[in-house]
Design an enzyme around this catalytic site. Structure first.
Site, PDB file in Angstrom:
ATOM      1  N   ARG A   1       0.871  -1.173   0.000  1.00 37.62           N
ATOM      2  CA  ARG A   1       0.000   0.000   0.000  1.00 37.62           C
ATOM      3  C   ARG A   1       0.904   1.217   0.000  1.00 37.62           C
ATOM      4  O   ARG A   1       1.570   1.515   0.989  1.00 37.62           O
ATOM      5  CB  ARG A   1      -0.911  -0.016   1.233  1.00 37.62           C
ATOM      6  CG  ARG A   1      -1.781   1.206   1.399  1.00 37.62           C
ATOM      7  CD  ARG A   1      -2.977   1.144   0.475  1.00 37.62           C
ATOM      8  NE  ARG A   1      -3.945   2.155   0.865  1.00 37.62           N
ATOM      9  CZ  ARG A   1      -4.481   3.007   0.009  1.00 37.62           C
ATOM     10  NH1 ARG A   1      -4.169   2.955  -1.270  1.00 37.62           N
ATOM     11  NH2 ARG A   1      -5.363   3.887   0.426  1.00 37.62           N
ATOM     12  N   GLY A   2       0.950   1.918  -1.115  1.00 29.22           N
ATOM     13  CA  GLY A   2       1.878   3.032  -1.285  1.00 29.22           C
ATOM     14  C   GLY A   2       1.797   4.078  -0.198  1.00 29.22           C
ATOM     15  O   GLY A   2       2.827   4.538   0.306  1.00 29.22           O
TER      16      GLY A   2
ATOM     17  N   ASP B   1       1.071   3.790   2.822  1.00 29.02           N
ATOM     18  CA  ASP B   1       1.577   3.298   4.109  1.00 29.02           C
ATOM     19  C   ASP B   1       3.094   3.117   4.120  1.00 29.02           C
ATOM     20  O   ASP B   1       3.746   3.426   5.111  1.00 29.02           O
ATOM     21  CB  ASP B   1       0.953   1.942   4.456  1.00 29.02           C
ATOM     22  CG  ASP B   1      -0.498   2.028   4.877  1.00 29.02           C
ATOM     23  OD1 ASP B   1      -1.031   3.145   5.004  1.00 29.02           O
ATOM     24  OD2 ASP B   1      -1.105   0.960   5.070  1.00 29.02           O
ATOM     25  N   THR B   2       3.651   2.554   3.048  1.00 31.95           N
ATOM     26  CA  THR B   2       5.042   2.099   3.128  1.00 31.95           C
ATOM     27  C   THR B   2       5.945   2.520   1.980  1.00 31.95           C
ATOM     28  O   THR B   2       7.135   2.201   2.000  1.00 31.95           O
ATOM     29  CB  THR B   2       5.096   0.560   3.227  1.00 31.95           C
ATOM     30  OG1 THR B   2       4.654  -0.005   1.998  1.00 31.95           O
ATOM     31  CG2 THR B   2       4.276   0.034   4.391  1.00 31.95           C
ATOM     32  N   ARG B   3       5.430   3.223   0.974  1.00 31.83           N
ATOM     33  CA  ARG B   3       6.247   3.544  -0.208  1.00 31.83           C
ATOM     34  C   ARG B   3       7.516   4.318   0.165  1.00 31.83           C
ATOM     35  O   ARG B   3       8.594   4.033  -0.343  1.00 31.83           O
ATOM     36  CB  ARG B   3       5.444   4.347  -1.228  1.00 31.83           C
ATOM     37  CG  ARG B   3       6.258   4.716  -2.472  1.00 31.83           C
ATOM     38  CD  ARG B   3       5.496   5.574  -3.457  1.00 31.83           C
ATOM     39  NE  ARG B   3       4.198   5.070  -3.809  1.00 31.83           N
ATOM     40  CZ  ARG B   3       3.949   4.141  -4.738  1.00 31.83           C
ATOM     41  NH1 ARG B   3       4.939   3.614  -5.407  1.00 31.83           N
ATOM     42  NH2 ARG B   3       2.725   3.756  -4.985  1.00 31.83           N
TER      43      ARG B   3
ATOM     44  N   GLY C   1     -10.912   4.643  -9.734  1.00 33.38           N
ATOM     45  CA  GLY C   1     -11.886   4.159 -10.699  1.00 33.38           C
ATOM     46  C   GLY C   1     -11.304   3.278 -11.788  1.00 33.38           C
ATOM     47  O   GLY C   1     -12.034   2.734 -12.585  1.00 33.38           O
TER      48      GLY C   1
ATOM     49  N   GLU D   1      -4.524  -7.406  -6.493  1.00 33.17           N
ATOM     50  CA  GLU D   1      -3.176  -7.948  -6.656  1.00 33.17           C
ATOM     51  C   GLU D   1      -3.015  -9.222  -5.834  1.00 33.17           C
ATOM     52  O   GLU D   1      -2.476 -10.215  -6.318  1.00 33.17           O
ATOM     53  CB  GLU D   1      -2.119  -6.945  -6.177  1.00 33.17           C
ATOM     54  CG  GLU D   1      -1.771  -5.867  -7.132  1.00 33.17           C
ATOM     55  CD  GLU D   1      -0.682  -4.950  -6.583  1.00 33.17           C
ATOM     56  OE1 GLU D   1      -0.537  -3.872  -7.164  1.00 33.17           O
ATOM     57  OE2 GLU D   1      -0.004  -5.280  -5.589  1.00 33.17           O
TER      58      GLU D   1
END
Length: 173
Positions: free
Chosen positions: A30-31, A33-35, A63, A97
């Site tokens: 999840r970008g 959160d952790t990117r 979307g 994913e």
């Protein structure tokens, strides 16, 4: 939408020994959160170790569905590392994913390595805590698509049962 994991055209079975891999590792995270912390450090370490790693650097527009290129990257990866964070389940794309990754685990023996980053495996497995909140929203938003929501729940339950690593309260990843 169901995603099917393609088998190698060179294989008559689903054995990974005959599958042609484009990547050693696919990173699912999840970008928000952790990117900029843990995933960035992990990606850099993998690349520096000579491990050909796919990381989607683009945020998916609202979307839109997962791109075919992203699905091919999952299919073409020998290993998927899934970084479960507090808000992983709030992203329908992360959940899509994950469904695809677990299909590839079954069909082409892709190795799946979960990392539980500031979340507990039981929250992932049972959809409690922030995962429960995310599913309350998904069930409201996808009232007409209960099969999709159930598929996400099943994928999280399966992934939460996999042996992985727990990283809690780690400074900057």
């Amino acid at each position: 939408m169901a995603y099917m994991c393609s088998e190698s055209p060179f294989s008559s079975s689903s054995s990974s020994s005959r599958h042609r891999w484009n990547y050693d590792v696919f990173l699912s995270f999840r970008g928000k959160d952790t990117r900029k912390n843990f995933t960035d450090h992990l990606y850099t370490a993998l690349i520096q170790a000579g491990i050909h790693t796919f990381r989607d650097d683009n945020e998916l527009p609202r979307g839109e569905e997962i791109s075919p290129q992203l699905l091919k990257a999952i299919e073409g990866s020998r290993i998927s590392i899934v970084v479960f964070s507090k808000h992983y389940a709030s992203s329908r794309w992360c959940l899509d994913e994950l469904v695809k990754i677990l299909e590839c685990r079954q069909k082409i023996d892709q190795v799946v390595l979960p990392i539980f980053y500031d979340t507990e495996p039981s929250d992932v497995r049972k959809q409690t805590g922030s995962y429960a909140k995310a599913f309350d929203e998904h069930e409201e938003r996808f009232k007409e698509e209960t099969e999709k929501v159930n598929k996400w729940r099943g994928a999280l339950a399966e992934a939460g049962n996999l042996s992985g690593w727990g990283l809690n309260n780690e400074a900057n990843g």
